[in-house]
Design an enzyme around this catalytic site. Sequence first.
Site, mmCIF file in Angstrom:
data_model
loop_
_atom_site.group_PDB
_atom_site.id
_atom_site.type_symbol
_atom_site.label_atom_id
_atom_site.label_comp_id
_atom_site.label_asym_id
_atom_site.label_seq_id
_atom_site.Cartn_x
_atom_site.Cartn_y
_atom_site.Cartn_z
ATOM 1 N N GLU A 1 -82.004 63.850 38.392
ATOM 2 C CA GLU A 1 -83.219 63.529 39.146
ATOM 3 C C GLU A 1 -82.859 62.928 40.503
ATOM 4 O O GLU A 1 -83.445 63.273 41.526
ATOM 5 C CB GLU A 1 -84.081 62.550 38.344
ATOM 6 C CG GLU A 1 -85.565 62.643 38.613
ATOM 7 C CD GLU A 1 -86.181 63.920 38.082
ATOM 8 O OE1 GLU A 1 -87.214 64.333 38.649
ATOM 9 O OE2 GLU A 1 -85.648 64.513 37.129
ATOM 10 N N ASP B 1 -77.917 60.733 38.731
ATOM 11 C CA ASP B 1 -78.220 61.699 37.679
ATOM 12 C C ASP B 1 -78.898 62.915 38.300
ATOM 13 O O ASP B 1 -79.023 63.007 39.529
ATOM 14 C CB ASP B 1 -79.095 61.070 36.585
ATOM 15 C CG ASP B 1 -80.386 60.468 37.125
ATOM 16 O OD1 ASP B 1 -80.757 60.746 38.286
ATOM 17 O OD2 ASP B 1 -81.051 59.717 36.382
ATOM 18 N N HIS C 1 -70.402 58.868 33.080
ATOM 19 C CA HIS C 1 -71.282 57.709 33.212
ATOM 20 C C HIS C 1 -70.748 56.561 32.366
ATOM 21 O O HIS C 1 -69.917 56.737 31.495
ATOM 22 C CB HIS C 1 -72.699 58.066 32.766
ATOM 23 C CG HIS C 1 -73.379 59.022 33.694
ATOM 24 N ND1 HIS C 1 -74.689 59.407 33.532
ATOM 25 C CD2 HIS C 1 -72.946 59.675 34.785
ATOM 26 C CE1 HIS C 1 -75.026 60.250 34.493
ATOM 27 N NE2 HIS C 1 -73.972 60.429 35.257
ATOM 28 N N ARG D 1 -80.019 54.821 32.657
ATOM 29 C CA ARG D 1 -80.281 56.145 32.068
ATOM 30 C C ARG D 1 -78.934 56.809 31.793
ATOM 31 O O ARG D 1 -78.348 57.442 32.664
ATOM 32 C CB ARG D 1 -81.146 56.998 33.002
ATOM 33 C CG ARG D 1 -82.545 56.426 33.184
ATOM 34 C CD ARG D 1 -83.459 57.341 33.982
ATOM 35 N NE ARG D 1 -84.763 56.729 34.160
ATOM 36 C CZ ARG D 1 -85.130 56.003 35.215
ATOM 37 N NH1 ARG D 1 -84.266 55.818 36.205
ATOM 38 N NH2 ARG D 1 -86.331 55.462 35.291
ATOM 39 N N ASP E 1 -80.336 57.764 42.687
ATOM 40 C CA ASP E 1 -79.731 57.493 41.378
ATOM 41 C C ASP E 1 -78.685 58.535 40.987
ATOM 42 O O ASP E 1 -78.770 59.696 41.379
ATOM 43 C CB ASP E 1 -80.818 57.441 40.300
ATOM 44 C CG ASP E 1 -81.652 56.166 40.382
ATOM 45 O OD1 ASP E 1 -81.204 55.205 41.033
ATOM 46 O OD2 ASP E 1 -82.747 56.134 39.791
ATOM 47 N N GLU F 1 -84.235 55.039 46.617
ATOM 48 C CA GLU F 1 -85.586 55.348 46.148
ATOM 49 C C GLU F 1 -86.574 54.209 46.320
ATOM 50 O O GLU F 1 -87.737 54.426 46.621
ATOM 51 C CB GLU F 1 -85.581 55.725 44.651
ATOM 52 C CG GLU F 1 -84.829 56.989 44.334
ATOM 53 C CD GLU F 1 -83.502 56.671 43.704
ATOM 54 O OE1 GLU F 1 -82.802 55.792 44.240
ATOM 55 O OE2 GLU F 1 -83.146 57.308 42.698
ATOM 56 N N TYR G 1 -76.392 51.324 35.546
ATOM 57 C CA TYR G 1 -77.489 52.295 35.512
ATOM 58 C C TYR G 1 -77.993 52.492 34.086
ATOM 59 O O TYR G 1 -77.205 52.656 33.153
ATOM 60 C CB TYR G 1 -77.029 53.625 36.099
ATOM 61 C CG TYR G 1 -78.153 54.590 36.350
ATOM 62 C CD1 TYR G 1 -79.259 54.217 37.107
ATOM 63 C CD2 TYR G 1 -78.110 55.873 35.820
ATOM 64 C CE1 TYR G 1 -80.298 55.109 37.345
ATOM 65 C CE2 TYR G 1 -79.134 56.778 36.066
ATOM 66 C CZ TYR G 1 -80.230 56.379 36.821
ATOM 67 O OH TYR G 1 -81.265 57.256 37.047
#
Length: 720
Positions: free
Chosen positions: A86, A84, A363, A319, A82, A9, A317
Amino acid sequence: MAKSLVIVESPAKARTIGKFLGRSYQVKASMGHVRDLPKSQFGVDVENNFEPHYITIRGKGKVLQELREAAKKAETVYLATDPDREGEAISWHLMTALGLDEERVRRIVFHEVTAEAVRNAVKNPRGIDQRLVDAQQARRVLDRVVGYQLSPLLWNKVRRGLSAGRVQSVAVRLICDRQDEIDAFEPEEYWTVDVTFRPVPVNGQTEPAPEGEAGQDRPPAVFVARVERRDGKKLELANEAEAQRVVEELAGLEARVASVEEKERRRSPYAPYTTSTLQQDASHRLRFSASKTMRLAQELYEGLPLGPEGHMGLITYMRTDSTHIAAQAQAEARAFIEETYGPEFRPARPPQYKNRKGAQAAHEAIRPTSVYRTPEKVAPYLSRDQLRLYRLIWERFVASQMSPARYQTMSVRVAAGPYELRATGSRLVFPGFLQVYRADETETSKMLPPLVEGQLLEQLERKPEQHFTQPPPAYTEASLVKALEELGIGRPSTYAPILETIQKRGYVELVDRKFRPTELGRVVVDLLKEYFPNIVDVEFTARMEAALDEVEEGKQDWVSLVRKFYDPFQEQLRHAEATAERVKVADEETDEVCDKCGRKMVIKHGRYGRFLACSGFPECRNTRPLLEKIGVDCPECGHPLVKRRSRRGKTFYGCSNYPDCRFVMWQKPVPARCPKCGSLLVEAQGGRGRKAEWVCPTKGCGHRQPAADPKEAEAIQAQA
C-alpha cells in the site's frame, strides 16, 4: 534549488521525521492516498489489459497543489510512505500525480520512526518497486471487479444497497458455517470419577503438610486422581449409573502408587508479535477491537512527543507477518535483560522464531524501538489505551528474548483393583520469561505430595461428576483473525478492515463479543455459494492471495492473474442474472410497538447501521433508533439503560427515556449497587490474568467485588 522534500502519509509522521532530518529537509504529508478508482464508475478498462482509470480523490486537490509547489523548489524528492504494498502504491501515485521525473525521486523505507532508521534510509534510497505496485494494483482491480459487478446483482436478487467483497465474503461464510455447526450440535452426556487420596507414610518418609497449609514449596497432604482405565482399557462413562458403579466398586479396593515419574519441563517464550497475534492478544487481554488496536499501534509507530526526548516512534511498523528481529534490537534486549533481571534470564543464544509460510521475512516483528524506553518511562506522555497497548508489545518482545521457564513435573499412576487412575502435578522452579509476560494463568503450580512406588493410599472421597460435550465456539474477533491467517485469507493490512466491513454491511453482528450471522448474511452467502462458489471458497481465496504474493515477487504478471479470474467470473455473473430468483429477507420482529399505528416494529439495516421501522410500511413510515438494552434500569427514573455511541464512535450508556432523563455513564453498569454508597457498580475487566470485577465508580469509594456470572446477574436484576 532549495531543501530536499520528504513526503510521508500523515502529519504525525511528518512532525516526527522533521525533528530528525533538520533544516535541509522539508517534510510534508500526503494525508494517505491521493488517487484511486472513481466511486461512480467502474474505472477499469477491461479491453485494454484492465488498465485502471485513476482520479484525484475528492478533497486532495489542495494537498497535491501544495506538494507540487514544494516539489518544484526541491532538488530531490524522497517518498517515505509505509514499507508495504500500500505504501509503495501511494509513492507511485504521488510520483505520477506530481509529474516527477524518476531521476529526482528517491524511495526510502524504514520499519521504525527513529532518528537512526530515518537517516539510514535517506543514505540508502532506491527506486519505486514496480512489483509491489503491481501487486497492490492487482488486488485493487480484483476487488473492484467483484464489488462493482456483483453488487447490482445483489440489489436485484436480494435487497437494494447491498455490496459484496472478494475477501469479506469468505469471512462471512466462515461465521455462517460455524453457526451452522453450533446450531446442529447435540450435546452428549459423559461422566468422570475423581478420587481424593491421602498417602500413608512409609518408613523414613516425613508427614506432608496438614491439609490447607501447603504453600509454594510445601507439598499438600492429599491429592486428586482421575479414573482413566479399567482392565487396561480406556474407561468411558455414559451416564450416572455407570459412574456410580465405579464409585461403589472403588470403595472396597486397596489403592497403591503404581508408578511415579518426575522430570523437568521447559516452557519456551512466545514469539514477538505479528499483526495477527497482536490483534488477538489485544482482544483477549485488553478487550480492544481489531480496528482500535491498529489505530493505537499507528499512533505509537508514527511517533508521539516524549517530553525532553522529543517526538519519537515507539514501535516498529505494525503491519507485518514476520517474527524476525534485527540483530541490533536483539543485542539491546539481551543487555537489558541481563542488567534488569540477571544473567540467568538471558539465554546463551538469541532465540530464533520460525515464520509462517509466505511471511515477508524482510520485515520485522512488532517490537519497541528501544527496550530501555520502558512502559514506566513513557507513561506520563501516553494516553491510557496507548500505554496499555505499548506495555503489551514491550512485555511480549522482552519476554521473547528471555530464557524458557522451567517446571518440575510429577506424573503418578494409581492402581486400585482393575482400575487405573492418574494424577499430575508441577512446580515452577525458574520463571524465565514468565517474570515479564504471562499470557494466561492456566499454568499454575499444582503440587503432589511426595510419593513412592508401591505406597499405600487412603481413599477420602470418590466424586462422580456429570459433563456434556460442548459445541465449537462461535468466532470472536480474535479467533476469526487467527482463522483468517491460518487459512491464508487476507494479509496483515486487511484483517481489521475485513472485520469492520462485514459488520457495517449488516451481514454479521457481535453479540457478547461473539460473531453471529444475520439473516441477511446467510441469504447473501447462500446465493454466492450457489452461483459464485469461488468467491466464498476458502482454498480459492487463499490461492489468490498466494498469487498476489507471486506478483510482488516478480513471478507472475498481474494482468494475466486478473484475466484468469475475470473470464470465469463473467460466465457465473451471466448465469446468475438469468436464473437466480429473488430472495426476500425477513425482517427481525421485536416486542417494540409503533407509537403511531400500534403495529410491531421490525429491525432494518440502513447505510448507518440497524434501526427500528414499522412493519406496516409503506402505509406507516415511522422509524426510530434501535436501542440495545443492557439489562440494567436507570437509577434516576427506572427506565431501561441502553448502549449508545457518541459522535466520535465511543460507546456510552444512557437512559432510554432521553431527553426527559439525561443519566449517562461511560463505563458499563451492572445490575448491582455498591454496599457502601449505593451507586450502580460498573464492569472492570481484569486483564493480564486477573478475573473480571464489579467496581464502584464513585470517587473515593473504592469498593470492588468479584463479577457475578450471567445467571447470578439476572437474579440480582430480578430482585432489584
